[in-house]
Design a protein around this motif. Structure first.
Motif, mmCIF file in Angstrom:
data_model
loop_
_atom_site.group_PDB
_atom_site.id
_atom_site.type_symbol
_atom_site.label_atom_id
_atom_site.label_comp_id
_atom_site.label_asym_id
_atom_site.label_seq_id
_atom_site.Cartn_x
_atom_site.Cartn_y
_atom_site.Cartn_z
ATOM 1 N N CYS A 102 24.914 -34.761 -91.535
ATOM 2 C CA CYS A 102 25.036 -36.423 -91.766
ATOM 3 C C CYS A 102 25.242 -37.257 -92.331
ATOM 4 O O CYS A 102 25.194 -38.700 -93.038
ATOM 5 C CB CYS A 102 24.000 -36.657 -90.571
ATOM 6 S SG CYS A 102 23.713 -36.357 -89.121
ATOM 7 N N CYS B 171 24.447 -39.976 -82.546
ATOM 8 C CA CYS B 171 25.510 -39.074 -82.543
ATOM 9 C C CYS B 171 26.661 -40.004 -81.990
ATOM 10 O O CYS B 171 28.224 -39.700 -82.304
ATOM 11 C CB CYS B 171 24.642 -37.762 -82.058
ATOM 12 S SG CYS B 171 25.014 -36.478 -82.637
ATOM 13 N N CYS C 84 28.327 -42.420 -84.413
ATOM 14 C CA CYS C 84 28.514 -41.957 -85.116
ATOM 15 C C CYS C 84 29.667 -41.907 -85.586
ATOM 16 O O CYS C 84 30.521 -40.969 -84.390
ATOM 17 C CB CYS C 84 27.886 -40.750 -85.822
ATOM 18 S SG CYS C 84 28.321 -40.094 -87.232
ATOM 19 N N LYS D 71 31.729 -40.259 -87.836
ATOM 20 C CA LYS D 71 31.906 -38.921 -88.441
ATOM 21 C C LYS D 71 32.937 -38.545 -87.879
ATOM 22 O O LYS D 71 33.075 -37.769 -87.588
ATOM 23 C CB LYS D 71 31.127 -38.131 -88.916
ATOM 24 C CG LYS D 71 30.808 -37.397 -89.921
ATOM 25 C CD LYS D 71 29.690 -36.312 -89.641
ATOM 26 C CE LYS D 71 29.186 -35.748 -91.824
ATOM 27 N NZ LYS D 71 30.733 -34.233 -91.314
#
Ligand code: NAD
Length: 314
Positions: free
Chosen positions: A157, A194, A197, A199
């Motif tokens: 992360c 999560c 996020c 990403k």
């Protein structure tokens, strides 16, 4: 603080080295069945003394443990590539029983900190053999696994591992569990973190599963690649020593012989526990999910079965 380390091999010497650099102990005594090794390690460490806070370092036989505040046991056979920790059980249980009686002859008021594997079962052996109260005999437990999990999450992360609060519970071994229900990043539960996020290329919560699988396999991989693990455990144990030396009341996942959880009485395993200068001060209440609780009971049963195999032979 005066510490003794019984077992001056890879793990014992790494604990000594990390503790020396951190400046948390005044005296380190290295004891090994191979006296030459203990003496050689002590000489080597001593030559670093001008670069750290000055400390006394000795290497030799069991008489050195007299007067130590903590005796750390790292003696025993290490895992071979592909071998599980529980496969070390029979040989290391009798080594542990013998070491504990040698230590107790010379020091009845110490804290025993067990690192040799299988660490949970050997913590039970040390507790039984020593006659010490359960809060003064504990194993490094899942402190290393917890560090691996935090590091692996942080790396994935892109975070500082000190901002990742996640614990590995149960056996230091194949049945250990990740407490995802309590894991958080800076106070945000990991599952919400999560979801929000952004990403790229991250499979979301599937990544958490993969992170834990790689955490569990880490020791096997390191042993396959370099023969043994030592630096991570050296720093994990030096952190435990720092907490005891400074009476820090820190929460660590050490392994202790429990007497307060239903279905898991007189079995050692790791849960978040408050540690201070006298040893284990408090075991925190378990606020984990039902599924995690079932897995924890299963992990404790595996440890209990292993204890039953050796309990009449020590
Ligand atoms: P090593 O072989 O390098 O060192 C073990 C040492 O124990 C040797 O020097 C040996 O001479 C000594 N020894 C054996 N029997 C003894 C006895 N009766 N009295 C005194 N000394 C004795 O092995 P290592 O890599 O340092 O690993 C040591 C233990 O630590 C193993 O059981 C390993 O599985 C365990 N370990 C635990 C963790 C953890 O997280 N708890 C992590 C890594 C390793």
């Amino acid at each position: 603080m005066n510490i003794s380390i019984v077992g001056a091999g890879m793990v014992g010497s790494s604990i000594a080295y990390a503790s020396m650099i951190k400046g948390i102990v005044n005296e380190i005594n290295l004891v090994d069945i191979n006296k030459e090794l203990a003496e050689g390690q002590a000489m080597d460490l001593k030559h670093g003394n001008p670069y750290t806070r000055p400390i006394v370092i000795n290497g030799g036989g069991y008489d050195l443990v007299t007067g130590s505040d903590i005796v750390i046991v790292t003696a025993g056979k290490p895992q071979k590539p592909g071998e599980t920790r529980l496969q070390l059980l029979e040989s290391n249980a009798s080594i542990m029983a013998n070491i504990v009686s040698e230590v107790m002859k010379r020091n009845k008021d110490t804290i025993l900190l067990i690192v040799s594997n299988p660490v949970d079962v050997l913590t039970w052996v040390a507790w039984k053999k020593s006659g010490l109260p359960r809060d003064r005999v504990f194993g490094s437990g899942t402190t290393l696994d917890t560090a691996r999990l935090r590091q692996n999450i942080a790396q994935h992360c892109k975070l500082d591992p000190r901002s990742v609060h996640a614990y590995v519970l149960g056996e230091h071994g194949d049945s250990e569990i990740a407490s995802w229900s309590t894991a958080n990043i800076g106070g945000t539960p990991i599952k919400s973190y999560c979801k929000e996020c952004k990403k790229e290329d991250c499979p979301g919560q599937i990544a958490l599963k993969e992170i834990f699988e790689s955490t569990k396999k880490a020791a096997y991989q390191i042993i396959q690649k370099k023969g043994s693990t030592c630096f991570g455990i050296g720093l994990a144990v030096s952190r435990i020593l720092e907490v005891i030396a400074g009476n820090q009341h820190s929460v660590l996942t050490v392994s202790t012989v429990h007497n307060k959880f239903d279905k898991m009485i007189n079995i050692p395993f790791s849960v978040p526990s408050v540690v201070g200068s006298r040893g284990i001060e408090r075991i925190l209440p378990l606020n984990i999910s039902e599924e995690e609780h079932d897995k924890l009971v299963n992990s404790a049963e595996i440890i209990e079965k292993a204890i039953n195999k050796i309990k009449n032979s020590i």
